[in-house]
Design a protein around this motif. Sequence first.
Motif, PDB file in Angstrom:
ATOM      1  N   CYS A   6       0.969 -31.826 -33.898  1.00 52.02           N
ATOM      2  CA  CYS A   6       1.512 -30.498 -33.571  1.00 52.02           C
ATOM      3  C   CYS A   6       1.448 -30.222 -32.063  1.00 52.02           C
ATOM      4  O   CYS A   6       2.227 -29.437 -31.540  1.00 52.02           O
ATOM      5  CB  CYS A   6       0.728 -29.421 -34.319  1.00 52.02           C
ATOM      6  SG  CYS A   6       0.666 -29.712 -36.086  1.00 52.02           S
ATOM      7  N   GLU A  61      -4.883 -30.542 -37.624  1.00 52.24           N
ATOM      8  CA  GLU A  61      -5.084 -30.010 -38.977  1.00 52.24           C
ATOM      9  C   GLU A  61      -4.926 -31.081 -40.048  1.00 52.24           C
ATOM     10  O   GLU A  61      -5.622 -31.076 -41.063  1.00 52.24           O
ATOM     11  CB  GLU A  61      -4.053 -28.894 -39.199  1.00 52.24           C
ATOM     12  CG  GLU A  61      -4.342 -27.971 -40.345  1.00 52.24           C
ATOM     13  CD  GLU A  61      -5.633 -27.177 -40.149  1.00 52.24           C
ATOM     14  OE1 GLU A  61      -5.995 -26.888 -38.996  1.00 52.24           O
ATOM     15  OE2 GLU A  61      -6.293 -26.892 -41.162  1.00 52.24           O
ATOM     16  N   GLN A  62      -4.001 -31.993 -39.816  1.00 51.91           N
ATOM     17  CA  GLN A  62      -3.657 -32.939 -40.888  1.00 51.91           C
ATOM     18  C   GLN A  62      -4.621 -34.114 -40.984  1.00 51.91           C
ATOM     19  O   GLN A  62      -4.674 -34.771 -42.012  1.00 51.91           O
ATOM     20  CB  GLN A  62      -2.231 -33.458 -40.666  1.00 51.91           C
ATOM     21  CG  GLN A  62      -1.180 -32.370 -40.682  1.00 51.91           C
ATOM     22  CD  GLN A  62      -1.091 -31.665 -42.033  1.00 51.91           C
ATOM     23  OE1 GLN A  62      -1.423 -32.231 -43.075  1.00 51.91           O
ATOM     24  NE2 GLN A  62      -0.648 -30.425 -42.029  1.00 51.91           N
ATOM     25  N   CYS A  93      -1.501 -26.182 -32.848  1.00 55.60           N
ATOM     26  CA  CYS A  93      -1.933 -26.356 -34.236  1.00 55.60           C
ATOM     27  C   CYS A  93      -3.002 -25.310 -34.589  1.00 55.60           C
ATOM     28  O   CYS A  93      -3.724 -24.810 -33.714  1.00 55.60           O
ATOM     29  CB  CYS A  93      -2.467 -27.768 -34.428  1.00 55.60           C
ATOM     30  SG  CYS A  93      -2.625 -28.234 -36.166  1.00 55.60           S
ATOM     31  N   ASP A  94      -3.115 -25.032 -35.891  1.00 56.13           N
ATOM     32  CA  ASP A  94      -3.864 -23.880 -36.423  1.00 56.13           C
ATOM     33  C   ASP A  94      -5.111 -23.450 -35.651  1.00 56.13           C
ATOM     34  O   ASP A  94      -5.236 -22.301 -35.240  1.00 56.13           O
ATOM     35  CB  ASP A  94      -4.332 -24.172 -37.844  1.00 56.13           C
ATOM     36  CG  ASP A  94      -3.200 -24.213 -38.851  1.00 56.13           C
ATOM     37  OD1 ASP A  94      -2.037 -24.273 -38.433  1.00 56.13           O
ATOM     38  OD2 ASP A  94      -3.488 -24.197 -40.052  1.00 56.13           O
ATOM     39  N   HIS A 139       4.232 -27.117 -34.089  1.00 55.02           N
ATOM     40  CA  HIS A 139       3.444 -26.730 -35.249  1.00 55.02           C
ATOM     41  C   HIS A 139       4.322 -26.451 -36.464  1.00 55.02           C
ATOM     42  O   HIS A 139       5.557 -26.522 -36.387  1.00 55.02           O
ATOM     43  CB  HIS A 139       2.498 -25.568 -34.920  1.00 55.02           C
ATOM     44  CG  HIS A 139       3.156 -24.299 -34.442  1.00 55.02           C
ATOM     45  ND1 HIS A 139       3.941 -23.522 -35.255  1.00 55.02           N
ATOM     46  CD2 HIS A 139       3.108 -23.663 -33.243  1.00 55.02           C
ATOM     47  CE1 HIS A 139       4.351 -22.457 -34.576  1.00 55.02           C
ATOM     48  NE2 HIS A 139       3.873 -22.518 -33.350  1.00 55.02           N
ATOM     49  N   CYS A 140       3.694 -26.102 -37.593  1.00 51.33           N
ATOM     50  CA  CYS A 140       4.411 -25.914 -38.852  1.00 51.33           C
ATOM     51  C   CYS A 140       5.527 -24.884 -38.697  1.00 51.33           C
ATOM     52  O   CYS A 140       5.409 -23.919 -37.930  1.00 51.33           O
ATOM     53  CB  CYS A 140       3.449 -25.490 -39.953  1.00 51.33           C
ATOM     54  SG  CYS A 140       2.356 -26.812 -40.462  1.00 51.33           S
ATOM     55  N   ALA A 186      -0.531 -21.460 -37.768  1.00 51.20           N
ATOM     56  CA  ALA A 186      -0.176 -21.709 -36.367  1.00 51.20           C
ATOM     57  C   ALA A 186       0.858 -20.695 -35.871  1.00 51.20           C
ATOM     58  O   ALA A 186       0.698 -20.110 -34.786  1.00 51.20           O
ATOM     59  CB  ALA A 186       0.347 -23.125 -36.206  1.00 51.20           C
TER      60      ALA A 186
HETATM   61 FE1  FES Z   1      -0.613 -28.273 -37.228  1.00 50.38          FE
HETATM   62 FE2  FES Z   1       0.478 -26.939 -39.455  1.00 50.38          FE
HETATM   63  S1  FES Z   1      -0.489 -28.876 -39.318  1.00 50.38           S
HETATM   64  S2  FES Z   1       0.304 -26.332 -37.427  1.00 50.38           S
END
Ligand code: FES
Length: 567
Positions: free
Chosen positions: A57, A89-90, A125-126, A197-198, A204
Amino acid sequence: MASDDPSKLRSHVWFNGREYYNFSRRANLRSLGFNRDIFKGKPVIGICNSWSELNNCNAHLRQVADAVKRGVWEAGGFPLEFPTISLGEQFMKPTTMLFRNLMAMDVEESIRANPLDGVVLLCGCDKTTPAQLMGAASADIPAIFVTGGPSLSGNYKNKPFGTGTDGRKIFDLYRTGQVSEEEMIEIEGCMVRSAGHCTVMGTASTMASITEALGMTLPGCAAIPAVDSRRYAMAELSGKRIVSMVREDLKPSKILTREAFENAVMVDMAIGGSTNAVVHLLAIAGRAGVKLTLEDFDAISRKTPFLVNVRPSGEHLMEEFFHAGGVPVVMKELLPLLHRDSITVAGSTIGENVASAECFNRDVIRALDAPLHPTGGTVVLGGNLCPRGAVIKPIAASPHLCKHRGKAYVFENYQEMHDSVDSMDLPIDKDTVLVMKNGGPIGAPGFPEWGHIPMPKVLLAQGVSDCVRISDARMSGTSFGTVVLHVTPESAIGGPLAVVRTGDEIELDVEARKLNLLISEEEMTSRLAAFKPAPPHYKRGYGKLFLDHVTQADEGCDFDFLHRLEE
Ligand code: FES
């Protein structure tokens, strides 16, 4: 106070003077290839970069940093980029949330320890956004954020495909044999099309919007797609602006006021933001010395209409939100309710920043008098099952389940849930309330996003797509369903969730803000008295520091020793 006097710069102490260490620092900085002019009163601007190839991200943030540098040089500053830990996050196990406070400490101390007059923070990212906000609030030198922006919208078979949200939906079809292995392999390549990001209003996107609402980015920053040329232009402008902020001594403590947090909570409610924003905002407020509580969230939720039609609670993706006008349009709609005089990093107020904002798509951003829902996206629950609160996102829930009474089926922990949720023998029906314990900050540990308990296969096979799920865990902002989260106190420290048994009746009433375990007070007292905690997950290292000092969800899960002390 505004000042052009170079001797007032924080970096002056490092580089100017006749001591050996001044000479040595100058010599070592010149080893990077700069000529001596850099010491002529230029403010030193740190670029705090959470770039990492372990965080897709944020994988474009080196290029964003280059654009920031252009702006800093243009405005007469001296940019120096530095890395911190990044939280992908992943990839990270057991959960990025275990490390949010570690990153916040890294950001704070990297800023404080170094010869910086101002800082531009790059996140996406988050957890990288709240961690940087927490660190910057504690370090309290002039700071401006450039969030990374959403990745290009996913697309599968000519249909928009949102990260997380649509991935989960298609995965449920795959689990029940309605989508083939071959299709899933193709979808893998269609869902996340670029760095960024998502693409839904997950954590995020929510935290980027909140950063803008707090006044910590230039107006319009949050929704620009990650790889859009305008994000780089925004980064350049932010680089220019931080140099002026140093001269104006415009620090986070002047921006992150109680009013700014109320604005941010209101925007969170209007965009249908992630439930995770509640925990992060409580933590950031703690760093800023602002008293913010779960009650504030609920009070603001009750008076804020839900306006933004973006998944998981709506139809569109972040790219459409950007083209419709983004956060400035949302804030313009909310102006009658907002603190319009709150100052921002731009040096102007929220009211001034959004005055000329124009909405280009009313299906994506609704008007204040024609909302998607009359109240906000997140609701705070109370009751004997969550004496210090729990949250639910009713706009992503099934309306018929928001007032519900059913018998509990209990998973003692995530592993037990994971191992049995697909069993066709699971003794549950459409009215069952699924309960999962040990998902909180101490119990999991680290407060992972386990709360979106997958729909059991036995129910999916009957065509049941949602049921009430309750845990002390968090949930990804891209998720959906009638899911009660952040039950506090958590089960691992003997909160009432710990004593729920399969077959107990549970009552959820979102409208009345209630979550109750329907057993007598005497029975509750006797079960709680018999509770015994499990041995701690960590005996050494950062994990032990986390377990010893993390606060519960209603206090933001920051470490107790990192809250701003009363002056
Ligand atoms: Fe990084 Fe969703 S996985 S913002």
